[in-house]
Design a protein around this motif. Sequence first.
Motif, mmCIF file in Angstrom:
data_model
loop_
_atom_site.group_PDB
_atom_site.id
_atom_site.type_symbol
_atom_site.label_atom_id
_atom_site.label_comp_id
_atom_site.label_asym_id
_atom_site.label_seq_id
_atom_site.Cartn_x
_atom_site.Cartn_y
_atom_site.Cartn_z
ATOM 1 N N ARG A 35 0.823 -1.219 0.000
ATOM 2 C CA ARG A 35 0.000 0.000 0.000
ATOM 3 C C ARG A 35 0.852 1.262 0.000
ATOM 4 N NH1 ARG A 35 -4.716 -1.349 -2.107
ATOM 5 N NH2 ARG A 35 -5.566 -3.190 -1.073
ATOM 6 N N GLU A 68 -0.859 -5.045 3.216
ATOM 7 C CA GLU A 68 -1.692 -6.078 3.834
ATOM 8 C C GLU A 68 -1.239 -7.457 3.380
ATOM 9 O OE1 GLU A 68 -5.469 -3.102 3.335
ATOM 10 O OE2 GLU A 68 -4.621 -4.296 1.718
ATOM 11 N N GLN A 83 -4.284 -8.982 7.276
ATOM 12 C CA GLN A 83 -3.586 -8.282 8.357
ATOM 13 C C GLN A 83 -2.780 -7.100 7.802
ATOM 14 O OE1 GLN A 83 -1.068 -11.089 10.341
ATOM 15 N NE2 GLN A 83 -1.428 -10.197 12.351
ATOM 16 N N ARG A 84 -2.843 -5.966 8.522
ATOM 17 C CA ARG A 84 -2.049 -4.796 8.130
ATOM 18 C C ARG A 84 -0.645 -4.940 8.719
ATOM 19 N NH1 ARG A 84 -3.039 -0.320 10.237
ATOM 20 N NH2 ARG A 84 -3.171 1.145 8.509
ATOM 21 N N PRO A 134 3.179 -6.675 12.540
ATOM 22 C CA PRO A 134 1.782 -6.237 12.497
ATOM 23 C C PRO A 134 1.661 -4.764 12.886
ATOM 24 C CG PRO A 134 1.998 -8.291 13.714
ATOM 25 C CD PRO A 134 3.387 -7.769 13.494
ATOM 26 N N LEU A 135 0.732 -4.066 12.209
ATOM 27 C CA LEU A 135 0.531 -2.635 12.465
ATOM 28 C C LEU A 135 -0.734 -2.406 13.277
ATOM 29 C CD1 LEU A 135 0.973 -0.756 9.055
ATOM 30 C CD2 LEU A 135 2.461 -0.627 11.065
ATOM 31 N N PRO A 136 -0.685 -1.551 14.298
ATOM 32 C CA PRO A 136 -1.931 -1.160 14.950
ATOM 33 C C PRO A 136 -2.769 -0.294 14.002
ATOM 34 C CG PRO A 136 -0.037 -0.040 15.956
ATOM 35 C CD PRO A 136 0.496 -0.906 14.860
ATOM 36 N N ASP A 137 -4.100 -0.283 14.243
ATOM 37 C CA ASP A 137 -5.019 0.406 13.323
ATOM 38 C C ASP A 137 -4.737 1.897 13.187
ATOM 39 O OD1 ASP A 137 -6.271 -1.939 12.793
ATOM 40 O OD2 ASP A 137 -7.907 -1.632 14.231
ATOM 41 N N HIS A 138 -4.198 2.525 14.253
ATOM 42 C CA HIS A 138 -4.049 3.986 14.192
ATOM 43 C C HIS A 138 -2.826 4.426 13.384
ATOM 44 C CE1 HIS A 138 -1.261 3.140 17.567
ATOM 45 N NE2 HIS A 138 -0.679 4.261 17.209
ATOM 46 N N GLY A 140 -1.049 4.776 9.914
ATOM 47 C CA GLY A 140 -1.353 4.737 8.483
ATOM 48 C C GLY A 140 -0.232 4.082 7.682
#
Length: 342
Positions: A35, A68, A83-84, A134-138, A140
């Motif tokens: 991304r 992802e 998963q991000r 893995p990335l937390p949702d907050h 970008g």
Amino acid sequence: MKAVVIHEHGGPEVLRYEDVPDPTPGPGEVLVRVRACALNHLDLWTRGGLPGRKIAFPHILGNDIAGEIAALGSPLEGIAPGQRVMLSPGTSCGRCPMCLSGEDNSCRQYRIFGALRPGGYAEYVCAPAPNVLPLPDHVGFPEAAAFPLVFLTAWRMLVTRARVRPREDVLVWAAGSGVGMAAVQVAKAFGARVIATAGTDAKLEQARRLGADEVVNHRTADVVAEVRRLTDKKGVEIIIEHVGEATWERSILALAHRGRLVTCGATTGPRGVTELRHLFSKQLTLMGSYMGSKAELLEAVPLFFAGKLRAVVYATLPLAEARRAHEMMEASEHFGKIVLEV
Ligand SMILES: [Zn+2]
């Protein structure tokens, strides 16, 4: 898939946006839908060609990748499609004494995405499972892509190599560069006093906003004299070098007695003049640093996710405009990272 590919070394014009076959993940690998992919100086060097480093054409650049999970080459615990993630930029064998002692960036099979293996200027890239973070949702994707390589590099330089301590004076050359903006923040996180240089007033202001205590314009001011003035003639304990030929001699002069100079690059040229009498009489230490280990990245990442280290994104451009992004980086007018969105 679409990718930006080089078929030969050269200027930004050799970057071509075209269709290439999708990569297939092997056992223990993941396929990542890219991304965002940040630019690094390494991209410019790989594109232009480095002496002694042969790459196989066609080649896809891009060291710093976020995206992802699209597919798995074999079942992997804790990793699932959708998963991000961001990717640790270096891969290694995982079996040699260097890898097993946590020094994977000194593995003989160390490969950086986009340098000696396919990188992130593409819709998809394959990566070994140990490289997946893995990335937390907050967080970008552009910020996540802007983080790994430069913060890993700055962390190793300051924390592992120079062993920065609270209240030490640290000079960071070119705070607007990726490594520079990372080094200012890492040094501050460890309680150091930071003197940052940059070439424009706007960049100096941004360096202050990142935490620099003092700023010096390296185009108009005498940096060595300013360092002496700001440190009561002592000089700085640590210098973060990545500029090379244009600054090396002044770096040696700006060091305090027993000062440590750490270098991770030479963007203006590979030859630096060292007057040896300074080296021995001031008992200086000169250190090289190259990337960092996966463990060092894992040490830095919690500070990033907590907002204590900020990946500064200067601009985002679509992947198809990779050429313009390279031209922008070569013009050196940016502060922070230039990121391609895919
Ligand atoms: Zn190894």
